[in-house]
Design a protein around this motif. Structure first.
Motif, PDB file in Angstrom:
ATOM      1  N   TYR A  83       0.728  -1.099   0.035  1.00  0.00           N
ATOM      2  CA  TYR A  83      -0.130  -0.250  -0.048  1.00  0.00           C
ATOM      3  C   TYR A  83       0.639   1.384   0.017  1.00  0.00           C
ATOM      4  O   TYR A  83       2.079   1.467   0.682  1.00  0.00           O
ATOM      5  N   GLY A  84       0.326   2.207  -0.823  1.00  0.00           N
ATOM      6  CA  GLY A  84       1.133   3.616  -0.788  1.00  0.00           C
ATOM      7  C   GLY A  84       1.387   4.117   0.867  1.00  0.00           C
ATOM      8  O   GLY A  84       0.600   3.827   1.672  1.00  0.00           O
ATOM      9  N   SER A  85       2.190   5.170   0.814  1.00  0.00           N
ATOM     10  CA  SER A  85       2.520   5.668   2.208  1.00  0.00           C
ATOM     11  C   SER A  85       1.169   6.261   2.689  1.00  0.00           C
ATOM     12  O   SER A  85       0.333   7.121   1.823  1.00  0.00           O
ATOM     13  N   GLY A  86       0.930   6.142   3.866  1.00  0.00           N
ATOM     14  CA  GLY A  86      -0.525   6.641   4.605  1.00  0.00           C
ATOM     15  C   GLY A  86      -1.561   5.833   4.096  1.00  0.00           C
ATOM     16  O   GLY A  86      -2.673   6.180   4.792  1.00  0.00           O
ATOM     17  N   VAL A  87      -1.659   4.734   3.154  1.00  0.00           N
ATOM     18  CA  VAL A  87      -2.897   4.183   2.808  1.00  0.00           C
ATOM     19  C   VAL A  87      -3.139   2.755   3.638  1.00  0.00           C
ATOM     20  O   VAL A  87      -2.512   2.145   3.843  1.00  0.00           O
ATOM     21  N   THR A  88      -4.392   3.041   4.305  1.00  0.00           N
ATOM     22  CA  THR A  88      -4.749   1.531   5.064  1.00  0.00           C
ATOM     23  C   THR A  88      -6.085   1.146   4.397  1.00  0.00           C
ATOM     24  O   THR A  88      -6.798   1.971   4.167  1.00  0.00           O
ATOM     25  N   PRO A  89      -6.125  -0.316   3.978  1.00  0.00           N
ATOM     26  CA  PRO A  89      -6.899  -0.893   2.959  1.00  0.00           C
ATOM     27  C   PRO A  89      -8.353  -0.623   4.001  1.00  0.00           C
ATOM     28  O   PRO A  89      -8.317  -0.810   5.365  1.00  0.00           O
ATOM     29  N   ALA A  90      -9.660  -0.284   3.331  1.00  0.00           N
ATOM     30  CA  ALA A  90     -11.043  -0.461   4.225  1.00  0.00           C
ATOM     31  C   ALA A  90     -11.405  -1.676   4.274  1.00  0.00           C
ATOM     32  O   ALA A  90     -11.741  -1.848   5.480  1.00  0.00           O
ATOM     33  N   ASP A  91     -10.736  -2.557   3.697  1.00  0.00           N
ATOM     34  CA  ASP A  91     -11.056  -4.028   3.912  1.00  0.00           C
ATOM     35  C   ASP A  91      -9.860  -4.876   3.588  1.00  0.00           C
ATOM     36  O   ASP A  91      -9.644  -4.889   2.382  1.00  0.00           O
ATOM     37  N   PRO A  92      -9.010  -5.410   4.355  1.00  0.00           N
ATOM     38  CA  PRO A  92      -7.943  -6.305   4.018  1.00  0.00           C
ATOM     39  C   PRO A  92      -8.153  -7.428   3.212  1.00  0.00           C
ATOM     40  O   PRO A  92      -7.038  -7.797   2.642  1.00  0.00           O
ATOM     41  N   LYS A  93      -9.252  -7.780   3.036  1.00  0.00           N
ATOM     42  CA  LYS A  93      -9.661  -9.031   2.203  1.00  0.00           C
ATOM     43  C   LYS A  93     -10.143  -8.407   0.713  1.00  0.00           C
ATOM     44  O   LYS A  93     -10.582  -9.349  -0.009  1.00  0.00           O
ATOM     45  N   VAL A  94     -10.020  -7.174   0.492  1.00  0.00           N
ATOM     46  CA  VAL A  94     -10.305  -6.687  -0.798  1.00  0.00           C
ATOM     47  C   VAL A  94      -9.384  -7.297  -1.901  1.00  0.00           C
ATOM     48  O   VAL A  94     -10.098  -7.474  -2.959  1.00  0.00           O
ATOM     49  N   VAL A  95      -8.399  -7.485  -1.626  1.00  0.00           N
ATOM     50  CA  VAL A  95      -7.375  -8.120  -2.564  1.00  0.00           C
ATOM     51  C   VAL A  95      -7.273  -9.730  -2.212  1.00  0.00           C
ATOM     52  O   VAL A  95      -6.938 -10.204  -1.123  1.00  0.00           O
ATOM     53  N   THR A  96      -7.854 -10.499  -3.170  1.00  0.00           N
ATOM     54  CA  THR A  96      -7.731 -11.956  -3.204  1.00  0.00           C
ATOM     55  C   THR A  96      -6.137 -12.313  -3.038  1.00  0.00           C
ATOM     56  O   THR A  96      -5.411 -12.334  -4.191  1.00  0.00           O
ATOM     57  N   PRO A  97      -5.754 -13.092  -2.193  1.00  0.00           N
ATOM     58  CA  PRO A  97      -4.470 -13.649  -1.983  1.00  0.00           C
ATOM     59  C   PRO A  97      -4.304 -15.068  -3.288  1.00  0.00           C
ATOM     60  O   PRO A  97      -5.519 -15.542  -3.596  1.00  0.00           O
ATOM     61  N   TYR A  98      -3.146 -15.103  -3.873  1.00  0.00           N
ATOM     62  CA  TYR A  98      -2.833 -16.123  -4.636  1.00  0.00           C
ATOM     63  C   TYR A  98      -3.217 -17.514  -3.993  1.00  0.00           C
ATOM     64  O   TYR A  98      -2.583 -17.736  -2.906  1.00  0.00           O
ATOM     65  N   PRO A 142      23.694 -13.445 -27.986  1.00  0.00           N
ATOM     66  CA  PRO A 142      24.407 -12.489 -27.128  1.00  0.00           C
ATOM     67  C   PRO A 142      23.979 -12.778 -25.449  1.00  0.00           C
ATOM     68  O   PRO A 142      23.555 -14.054 -25.515  1.00  0.00           O
ATOM     69  N   SER A 143      24.830 -12.460 -24.709  1.00  0.00           N
ATOM     70  CA  SER A 143      24.726 -12.705 -23.500  1.00  0.00           C
ATOM     71  C   SER A 143      23.481 -12.034 -22.751  1.00  0.00           C
ATOM     72  O   SER A 143      23.023 -10.966 -23.140  1.00  0.00           O
ATOM     73  N   ALA A 144      22.773 -12.645 -21.839  1.00  0.00           N
ATOM     74  CA  ALA A 144      21.416 -11.806 -21.278  1.00  0.00           C
ATOM     75  C   ALA A 144      21.281 -12.365 -19.695  1.00  0.00           C
ATOM     76  O   ALA A 144      21.662 -13.530 -19.183  1.00  0.00           O
ATOM     77  N   ASP A 145      20.874 -11.312 -18.931  1.00  0.00           N
ATOM     78  CA  ASP A 145      20.228 -11.829 -17.718  1.00  0.00           C
ATOM     79  C   ASP A 145      18.920 -11.885 -17.535  1.00  0.00           C
ATOM     80  O   ASP A 145      18.114 -10.838 -17.879  1.00  0.00           O
ATOM     81  N   VAL A 146      18.620 -13.063 -16.974  1.00  0.00           N
ATOM     82  CA  VAL A 146      17.126 -13.489 -16.986  1.00  0.00           C
ATOM     83  C   VAL A 146      16.716 -13.070 -15.550  1.00  0.00           C
ATOM     84  O   VAL A 146      17.454 -13.746 -14.701  1.00  0.00           O
ATOM     85  N   VAL A 147      15.517 -12.561 -15.595  1.00  0.00           N
ATOM     86  CA  VAL A 147      14.995 -11.961 -14.118  1.00  0.00           C
ATOM     87  C   VAL A 147      13.833 -12.717 -13.900  1.00  0.00           C
ATOM     88  O   VAL A 147      12.878 -12.257 -14.378  1.00  0.00           O
ATOM     89  N   PRO A 148      13.645 -13.957 -13.068  1.00  0.00           N
ATOM     90  CA  PRO A 148      12.508 -14.498 -12.733  1.00  0.00           C
ATOM     91  C   PRO A 148      11.760 -13.579 -11.850  1.00  0.00           C
ATOM     92  O   PRO A 148      11.935 -13.296 -10.491  1.00  0.00           O
ATOM     93  N   SER A 149      10.621 -12.940 -12.119  1.00  0.00           N
ATOM     94  CA  SER A 149       9.967 -11.837 -11.577  1.00  0.00           C
ATOM     95  C   SER A 149       8.271 -12.351 -11.349  1.00  0.00           C
ATOM     96  O   SER A 149       8.013 -13.176 -11.809  1.00  0.00           O
ATOM     97  N   PHE A 150       7.696 -11.292 -10.555  1.00  0.00           N
ATOM     98  CA  PHE A 150       6.414 -11.458 -10.534  1.00  0.00           C
ATOM     99  C   PHE A 150       5.800 -10.045 -10.630  1.00  0.00           C
ATOM    100  O   PHE A 150       6.136  -9.137 -10.463  1.00  0.00           O
ATOM    101  N   LEU A 151       4.457 -10.266 -11.052  1.00  0.00           N
ATOM    102  CA  LEU A 151       3.444  -8.879 -11.194  1.00  0.00           C
ATOM    103  C   LEU A 151       3.498  -8.375  -9.888  1.00  0.00           C
ATOM    104  O   LEU A 151       3.342  -9.130  -8.719  1.00  0.00           O
ATOM    105  N   TYR A 152       3.563  -6.843  -9.629  1.00  0.00           N
ATOM    106  CA  TYR A 152       3.507  -6.216  -8.445  1.00  0.00           C
ATOM    107  C   TYR A 152       2.644  -4.865  -8.598  1.00  0.00           C
ATOM    108  O   TYR A 152       2.521  -4.412  -9.660  1.00  0.00           O
ATOM    109  N   TYR A 153       1.770  -4.920  -7.650  1.00  0.00           N
ATOM    110  CA  TYR A 153       0.975  -3.679  -7.615  1.00  0.00           C
ATOM    111  C   TYR A 153       1.063  -2.869  -6.256  1.00  0.00           C
ATOM    112  O   TYR A 153       1.296  -3.391  -5.110  1.00  0.00           O
ATOM    113  N   ARG A 154       0.985  -1.479  -6.403  1.00  0.00           N
ATOM    114  CA  ARG A 154       1.171  -0.698  -5.315  1.00  0.00           C
ATOM    115  C   ARG A 154      -0.236   0.215  -5.242  1.00  0.00           C
ATOM    116  O   ARG A 154      -0.592   0.955  -6.145  1.00  0.00           O
ATOM    117  N   TYR A 155      -1.113  -0.272  -4.153  1.00  0.00           N
ATOM    118  CA  TYR A 155      -2.253   0.383  -4.075  1.00  0.00           C
ATOM    119  C   TYR A 155      -2.320   1.665  -3.439  1.00  0.00           C
ATOM    120  O   TYR A 155      -1.951   1.863  -2.262  1.00  0.00           O
TER     121      TYR A 155
END
Length: 306
Positions: A83-98, A142-155
């Motif tokens: 959550y962004g600075s100073g943001v508190t979710p109205a309902d902690p369950k509003v985002v569904t966990p994976y 060519p040489s490559a750096d592969v980064v195993p990543s995840f989608l991210y959100y800042r609410y």
């Protein structure tokens, strides 16, 4: 050794040149070869993921000596959030966990296995904390750096209806996630470059090139190429493109950076080229003193004091 304005113009004119067609081809081939490796593995069947390049190549700020292409393999069905600075979710369950089976460890392992299967164990180095490196093969890849990543959100609001989308990666040995904003960096960089008639990316490449020279000569410590992009991003557009010569405006850019690096509020004023992170706050691979040393050494090397 003294350097005239004519000498500097010739040097800067070479340094600011963008990627050659061959370097652009390297970027395309790096993304394509990683995509082939992932898509040929049964481990990812049915999974929602995205593969794209990030960093200096897609941003067109790479220089010849900084050759690795960063390729993100991002899982999108599982995402992390804060959550962004100073943001508190109205309902902690509003985002569904994976609820699926992918974890940072299993995702990294699957990506590594797919790369090893495709390129061979000798061509893959997974000892890094973040990226998995694919070694170059002359005339082949060519040489490559592969980064195993995840989608991210800042609410950014309590209802979690407003958000910024980024990407996050977990270090191999554990620890907190590292959040990146590659799409923000791409968009902001393009906008600034357009607003300055190309001077923004010109001067990023120039500063990267002079840093390589200074580091090779032992004048300063080697610095991440991204740091130079960050520094130039903080220079106002009116200075990057004041209407002066290439040499005059690069000199003015160094003067402005020296001023900013000496301000008392530098740590809360200078930003990364995504507008999502402060340049000198948090765990960084550079320090404020690194910036000062770079600008001072560049000024001396280009003999601007004469």
């Amino acid at each position: 050794m003294s350097m005239s304005a004519t000498d500097r113009k010739a040097l800067l004119s070479g340094w600011i040149k963008p990627s050659s067609d061959n370097e652009k081809d390297q970027q395309d081939r790096a993304e394509r070869m990683v995509r082939d490796a992932i898509e040929s593995s049964d481990a990812f069947e049915g999974s929602n993921y995205s593969i794209y390049t990030k960093g200096s190549y897609p941003n067109n700020t790479n220089v010849r000596q900084d050759s690795d292409v960063d390729v993100v393999v991002e899982l999108r069905e599982c995402f992390y959030w804060d959550y962004g600075s100073g943001v508190t979710p109205a309902d902690p369950k509003v985002v569904t966990p994976y609820g699926g089976s992918w974890t940072p460890a299993t995702w990294r392992k699957a990506v590594k296995s797919a790369l090893v299967e495709h390129f061979g164990a000798s061509g893959v180095d997974s000892s890094g904390e973040v990226a998995i490196n694919i070694s170059a093969v002359a005339g082949s890849r060519p040489s490559a750096d592969v980064v195993p990543s995840f989608l991210y959100y800042r609410y950014d609001n309590t209802e979690c209806t407003q958000s910024e989308q980024g990407s996050c990666v977990f270090p191999r040995s554990g620890g907190a996630k590292i959040v990146n904003w590659p799409h923000h960096q791409l968009d902001k960089g393009r906008s600034k470059n357009n607003a300055t008639g190309g001077r923004y990316k010109d001067y990023v490449r120039a500063l990267k090139n002079v840093e390589n020279v200074l580091a090779d000569d032992g004048v300063i410590d080697d610095l991440p190429s991204y740091f130079m992009e960050c520094l130039v991003f903080n220079v106002p557009n009116s200075i990057l493109k004041s209407g002066g010569s290439l040499d005059d405006d690069f000199r003015a850019t160094l003067v402005e950076l020296w001023r900013q690096l000496g301000d008392e509020d530098t740590e809360t004023a200078m930003v990364e080229p995504n507008y999502m992170k402060w340049l000198f706050q948090g765990d960084k691979k550079w320090t404020l003193q690194d910036g000062k040393d770079l600008i001072q050494a560049t000024w001396t090397y280009l003999d601007y004091a004469s």
